[in-house]
Write a protein that holds these residues in place. Structure first.
Motif, short mmCIF file in Angstrom:
data_model
loop_
_atom_site.label_atom_id
_atom_site.label_comp_id
_atom_site.label_asym_id
_atom_site.label_seq_id
_atom_site.Cartn_x
_atom_site.Cartn_y
_atom_site.Cartn_z
N SER A 1 24.38 4.86 14.14
CA SER A 1 24.14 4.50 15.65
C SER A 1 23.46 5.79 16.14
O SER A 1 23.79 6.79 16.01
N LEU A 2 22.26 5.04 16.76
CA LEU A 2 21.40 6.51 17.47
C LEU A 2 21.05 5.96 19.10
O LEU A 2 20.59 4.76 19.26
N PHE A 3 21.43 6.69 19.81
CA PHE A 3 21.31 6.38 21.40
C PHE A 3 19.89 7.16 21.67
O PHE A 3 19.78 8.33 21.38
N PHE A 4 19.35 6.40 22.70
CA PHE A 4 18.36 6.69 23.30
C PHE A 4 18.14 6.81 24.99
O PHE A 4 18.32 5.71 25.34
N VAL B 1 11.46 8.15 25.97
CA VAL B 1 12.69 8.14 25.66
C VAL B 1 13.18 9.46 25.14
O VAL B 1 12.31 10.40 24.68
N LEU B 2 14.45 9.86 25.15
CA LEU B 2 15.03 11.04 24.67
C LEU B 2 16.40 10.78 23.68
O LEU B 2 17.04 9.98 24.28
N PRO B 3 16.15 11.09 22.59
CA PRO B 3 17.18 10.95 21.77
C PRO B 3 18.51 11.78 21.87
O PRO B 3 18.39 12.79 22.19
N LEU C 1 25.32 15.85 31.50
CA LEU C 1 24.91 14.45 31.44
C LEU C 1 24.35 13.88 32.77
O LEU C 1 23.61 13.09 32.55
N SER C 2 25.06 14.21 34.01
CA SER C 2 24.61 13.82 35.22
C SER C 2 22.87 13.96 35.18
O SER C 2 22.33 12.82 35.80
N THR C 3 22.38 15.06 34.89
CA THR C 3 21.01 15.21 34.89
C THR C 3 20.19 14.57 34.20
O THR C 3 19.22 13.89 34.83
N LEU C 4 20.71 14.17 32.99
CA LEU C 4 20.02 13.22 32.00
C LEU C 4 19.98 11.72 32.54
O LEU C 4 18.90 11.20 32.71
N LEU C 5 21.26 11.31 33.17
CA LEU C 5 21.33 10.02 33.56
C LEU C 5 20.28 9.84 34.80
O LEU C 5 19.83 8.89 34.86
N MET C 6 20.51 10.84 35.80
CA MET C 6 19.61 10.67 36.85
C MET C 6 17.96 10.74 36.67
O MET C 6 17.29 9.87 37.38
N GLU D 1 10.24 12.87 31.55
CA GLU D 1 9.47 13.55 30.96
C GLU D 1 9.65 15.09 31.44
O GLU D 1 9.16 15.97 30.93
N ASP D 2 10.40 15.44 32.56
CA ASP D 2 10.64 16.84 32.80
C ASP D 2 11.99 17.16 32.34
O ASP D 2 12.04 18.46 32.51
N GLN D 3 12.34 16.50 31.45
CA GLN D 3 13.75 17.03 30.78
C GLN D 3 13.37 17.41 29.35
O GLN D 3 12.88 16.60 28.68
N PRO D 4 14.02 18.49 28.82
CA PRO D 4 13.88 18.89 27.52
C PRO D 4 14.62 17.73 26.68
O PRO D 4 15.59 17.24 27.03
N ARG D 5 14.57 17.78 25.23
CA ARG D 5 15.33 17.28 24.45
C ARG D 5 16.83 17.51 24.32
O ARG D 5 17.02 18.64 24.31
#
Length: 423
Positions: A187-190, A197-199, A303-308, A316-320
């Protein structure tokens, strides 16, 4: 932020626990929640599947972000209603949620995007099912086309059982008969904002009820992360994730965007590593359960930063996302009779004692307080989650904690992550 999480399971509890672990303090609301979630969030009496009710609550309470946990609100169009009112929401709209809501739609998207998957035939009646079973041969894979709470799939060499399964779901719509694919599952989430997409880190779950992958399919009886055995075949987790991102996730997101149904939220890729390469078994349009319970505790980034960022179109502004080296194991405690006819309403004991085990926490799935007693209210009752420096350490802690919990007739698997124990 002020965050509303929709859902009532262990997946939603895991999301809330991840949000609570951040250095910044959030005001977290949950609907409808459960007894465990009520300890960690403000539980509100709200129909999570009602787009109008959810939107009005979000507006009234000045919610900054809505996180949709289960599939039903997605298919009901809750995300669409929120976006129309300008409220950031992590979860695809109704059209894009067809990726999970319709197996036929998902197969069409995969074909258009050139994504590797098994052959599938669609049938509307038993005669069509029988012909498809004969054409594709055994083992037989039969899937309900629509949502079935993780229980709409059967894999069997028994043709009569395959026909009976199809007969159960045909009254609600067509079924798919698929080519059987052999190999380990991943199972792999993106995270997706519709363009990028960020994995996250991969996990493996256990769908069968009993040890040794015996018994009926369930919503999931346990999971572990990371997957050390990816090293031998792919050279490591990062190489595997890069391959799936390039060959599967990105083509699907591009195809959906091109069709005017951008996918914003969590793309769950259920994968199988066949001798012919990585192929997709299915897509889901939300975090997986119970894989979320072992992936999120290892997440280093907020997590909140990634979800927002996904909800706002700024991935595109977020690192992996980065993950800790820790191992994580979760084991599901289920009610007697699950999955066919779970017996509910029985008392749960020993949860405080279970959480006294080092590096263990309990994610509640189907619990409620009644007259001061904690009761099991569903099939999958709770997840015991353990972290460790090794899988042996994590497994030992998980099963020690589970041994302290009392539930009459309760059942769980004893072999979760046993294959990855270190020598």
């Amino acid at each position: 932020m002020r965050i509303l999480v929709l859902g009532s399971g262990a997946r939603e509890h895991a999301i809330i626990l991840a949000l609570r672990s951040e250095e910044v303090s959030h005001a977290i609301y949950a609907a409808p929640g459960n007894a465990g979630i009520a300890r960690d969030a403000h539980v509100v009496d709200l129909d999570a599947n009602d787009p109008v009710a959810v939107t009005e609550f979000a507006k009234t309470e000045a919610i900054d972000l809505v996180v949709i946990g289960p599939e039903a609100p997605l298919v009901a169009g809750v995300a669409d209603a929120l976006r129309e009112r300008g409220i950031p929401v992590f979860g695809p709209g109704k059209a894009a949620a067809q990726l999970e809501g319709s197996k036929t739609y998902a197969k069409r998207i995969m074909d258009a995007a050139g994504v590797p998957t098994g052959r599938a035939l669609r049938a509307h009646d038993l005669a069509g099912v029988a012909a498809a079973l004969d054409e594709l041969g055994a083992p037989h894979v039969v899937k309900a086309d629509g949502l079935a709470a993780g229980k709409g799939v059967i894999v069997t060499s028994d043709r009569a059982a395959a026909l009976a399964h199809a007969e159960t779901y045909l009254p609600t719509g067509p079924v798919l008969i698929e080519e059987f694919l052999a190999g380990p599952e991943v199972s792999l989430f993106f995270l997706s904002d519709g363009d990028r997409v960020l994995p996250l880190s991969p996990a493996q779950d256990f769908k069968r009820l009993r040890d040794g992958d015996e018994g009926p399919n369930t919503g999931g009886m346990g999971a572990y992360s990371p997957l050390p055995w990816l090293l031998e075949r792919f050279g490591g987790e990062e190489e595997f994730v890069d391959h799936v991102t390039r060959e599967i996730a990105e083509p699907v997101i591009r195809q959906m965007d091109a069709e005017g149904t951008p996918f914003i939220g969590l793309l769950y890729a259920g994968l199988i590593l066949t001798e012919a390469g990585v192929k997709v078994i299915e897509f889901n349009a939300r975090f997986g359960d119970p894989e979320t319970q072992v992936v999120l505790p290892r997440l280093v980034d907020p997590l909140s930063t990634l979800l927002m960022a996904a909800a706002s179109g700024t991935l595109e502004d977020q690192p992996r996302p980065a993950f800790a080296e820790a191992t994580a194991v979760t084991v599901v405690l289920a009610s007697e009779g699950y999955p066919e006819a779970p017996i509910t309403g029985r008392p749960l004991t020993g949860l405080d004692e279970a959480e006294e085990v080092e590096a263990v926490h309990v994610a509640h799935a189907a619990t409620a307080l009644h007259d001061g007693r904690l009761l099991a209210t569903g099939g999958r009752v709770l997840n015991v989650v353990a972290l460790g420096t090794t899988f042996r350490e994590a497994r030992t802690a998980a099963y020690e904690a589970l041994s302290r919990i009392g539930l009459e007739g309760g059942q769980y698997r004893t072999d979760i992550a046993a294959r990855v124990l270190e020598d």
